[in-house]
Design an enzyme around this catalytic site. Structure first.
Site, PDB file in Angstrom:
ATOM      1  N   LYS A   1       0.817  -1.213   0.000  1.00 61.79           N
ATOM      2  CA  LYS A   1       0.000   0.000   0.000  1.00 61.79           C
ATOM      3  C   LYS A   1       0.855   1.269   0.000  1.00 61.79           C
ATOM      4  O   LYS A   1       2.015   1.259   0.388  1.00 61.79           O
ATOM      5  CB  LYS A   1      -0.965  -0.022   1.182  1.00 61.79           C
ATOM      6  CG  LYS A   1      -2.111  -1.001   0.900  1.00 61.79           C
ATOM      7  CD  LYS A   1      -3.305  -0.821   1.776  1.00 61.79           C
ATOM      8  CE  LYS A   1      -4.423  -1.726   1.243  1.00 61.79           C
ATOM      9  NZ  LYS A   1      -5.543  -1.842   2.162  1.00 61.79           N
TER      10      LYS A   1
ATOM     11  N   ARG B   1      -3.996 -10.081   4.576  1.00 60.06           N
ATOM     12  CA  ARG B   1      -4.287 -10.101   3.135  1.00 60.06           C
ATOM     13  C   ARG B   1      -3.069  -9.595   2.374  1.00 60.06           C
ATOM     14  O   ARG B   1      -2.679  -8.440   2.548  1.00 60.06           O
ATOM     15  CB  ARG B   1      -5.513  -9.208   2.888  1.00 60.06           C
ATOM     16  CG  ARG B   1      -5.975  -9.088   1.458  1.00 60.06           C
ATOM     17  CD  ARG B   1      -7.181  -8.161   1.388  1.00 60.06           C
ATOM     18  NE  ARG B   1      -7.643  -7.981   0.026  1.00 60.06           N
ATOM     19  CZ  ARG B   1      -7.137  -7.109  -0.837  1.00 60.06           C
ATOM     20  NH1 ARG B   1      -6.144  -6.311  -0.482  1.00 60.06           N
ATOM     21  NH2 ARG B   1      -7.621  -7.029  -2.052  1.00 60.06           N
TER      22      ARG B   1
HETATM   23  C1  7PJ Z   1      -8.315  -4.134   1.251  1.00 59.91           C
HETATM   24  C2  7PJ Z   1      -9.347  -4.897   0.734  1.00 59.91           C
HETATM   25  C3  7PJ Z   1      -8.088  -4.140   2.668  1.00 59.91           C
HETATM   26  C4  7PJ Z   1      -9.921  -5.677   2.824  1.00 59.91           C
HETATM   27  C5  7PJ Z   1      -8.375  -3.841  -0.871  1.00 59.91           C
HETATM   28  C6  7PJ Z   1      -5.297  -2.836  -2.133  1.00 59.91           C
HETATM   29  C7  7PJ Z   1      -6.626  -2.167  -2.271  1.00 59.91           C
HETATM   30  N1  7PJ Z   1     -10.152  -5.668   1.509  1.00 59.91           N
HETATM   31  N2  7PJ Z   1      -9.380  -4.695  -0.600  1.00 59.91           N
HETATM   32  N3  7PJ Z   1      -8.914  -4.933   3.397  1.00 59.91           N
HETATM   33  N4  7PJ Z   1      -7.703  -3.485   0.227  1.00 59.91           N
HETATM   34  N5  7PJ Z   1     -10.681  -6.415   3.632  1.00 59.91           N
HETATM   35  O1  7PJ Z   1      -5.188  -4.050  -1.981  1.00 59.91           O
HETATM   36  O2  7PJ Z   1      -4.313  -2.074  -2.188  1.00 59.91           O
HETATM   37  O3  7PJ Z   1      -7.211  -3.474   3.218  1.00 59.91           O
HETATM   38  S1  7PJ Z   1      -8.028  -3.266  -2.473  1.00 59.91           S
END
Ligand code: 7PJ
Length: 287
Positions: free
Chosen positions: A224, A259
């Site tokens: 990020k 994640r």
């Molecule tokens: C997240 C997401 C996060 C959850 C994305 C990226 C943006 N879902 N989907 N948490 N970020 N739960 O991966 O940079 O931080 S998309």
């Protein structure tokens, strides 16, 4: 550490050690004549790789919710993710669908997804009722504003309290609707309407966020822009070291699911952490 079990569609997940969720972004390959077939093949190959690398769950998404991302219609989102979900049906790990639209959720649930990962915490019309009538897990994420404008002027009086209380309210809404607590995860939403200072405060105070939310936390820090701001690395794919460090700190602060894009490297780091924690416990018990 988290002692809970989680109900997640076909699976009962043991959250006593942090799990790794591998990110699978399904976007059309605009440079290829193969079009959709090529995109499907690429996505399936990537899914295989994430599982081989040890992903405990797969998170499949067709709409980019990054800051300033272009609009994707619900139909386009479904055209991207549904063929992938169809081909991954029966996968040995839980399949998570990253969407904030109830019509996409409905289609995904019909194809048997095990978890709905919603950056809007079920705010879309009909989403709550849809989830009540399923047995899938749910990740409720906090964001301030919407992806097209959320990074313009994020503002909080007390970011930890406000994010934690929002998550608690969304959890309560689910519980009131009859959704079992064991199906719920909460996520502070790093980078979603937050400055670097907000993100760091949330990461440092992760146990307080979890306490307020009242359910295990999922966190996404991988590649990020906050990691770019800290390191000066402008290229997201070059933020592996920063991403692994952030994942490790999240795990140390009790995150249940992390994640990530880089499953193999993250797993290795978590294995080292687990070995160290085990050794500390054994030394303590000999005192
Ligand atoms: C997240 C997401 C996060 C959850 C994305 C990226 C943006 N879902 N989907 N948490 N970020 N739960 O991966 O940079 O931080 S998309």
């Amino acid at each position: 550490m988290c002692t809970a079990m989680m109900q997640c569609g076909r699976f009962q997940l043991d959250l006593s050690r942090p799990l790794v969720m591998g990110i699978l972004n399904v976007t059309p390959d605009s440079f290829s004549d193969g079009g959709r077939f090529r995109a499907l093949d690429d996505a399936l190959a990537q899914a295989e790789r994430l599982m081989r690398d040890g992903a405990d769950l797969l998170d499949i998404g067709g709409e980019s919710t990054r800051p300033n991302a272009a609009y994707v219609s619900p139909q386009e989102e479904m055209d991207r993710v549904l063929p992938v979900l169809e081909r991954l049906q029966g996968a040995p790990v839980p399949l998570s669908l990253d969407t904030r639209r109830s019509e996409v959720m409905r289609a995904g649930l019909t194809l048997g997804v095990d978890l709905i990962n919603d950056v809007s915490a079920l705010e879309d019309d009909g989403a709550l009722a849809l989830m009540r009538d399923s047995r899938a897990g749910i990740c409720l994420m906090h964001k301030q504003g919407n992806p097209d404008s959320m990074q313009q002027r994020p503002h909080y009086q007390d970011v930890v309290a406000e994010v934690g209380d929002y998550l608690r309210r969304r959890v309560a809404l689910c519980l009131d609707a009859g959704i079992a607590r064991e199906r719920l995860l909460a996520d502070p939403g790093f980078g979603f309407g937050k400055t670097l200072e907000h993100n760091l405060a949330l990461l440092a105070a992760l146990p307080a966020v979890a306490e307020r939310a009242g359910v295990p936390l999922l966190v996404g820090l991988s590649r990020k822009s906050m990691l770019g701001a800290i390191t000066g690395e402008a290229v997201a794919e070059q933020r592996l070291g920063a991403s692994v460090a952030a994942a490790l700190e999240a795990a140390r602060r009790g995150a249940a699911i992390i994640r990530v894009h880089d499953v193999k490297e993250t797993r290795q780091a978590l294995q080292v952490l687990a070995a160290l924690q085990q050794s500390s416990l054994e030394q303590d018990s000999q005192k």
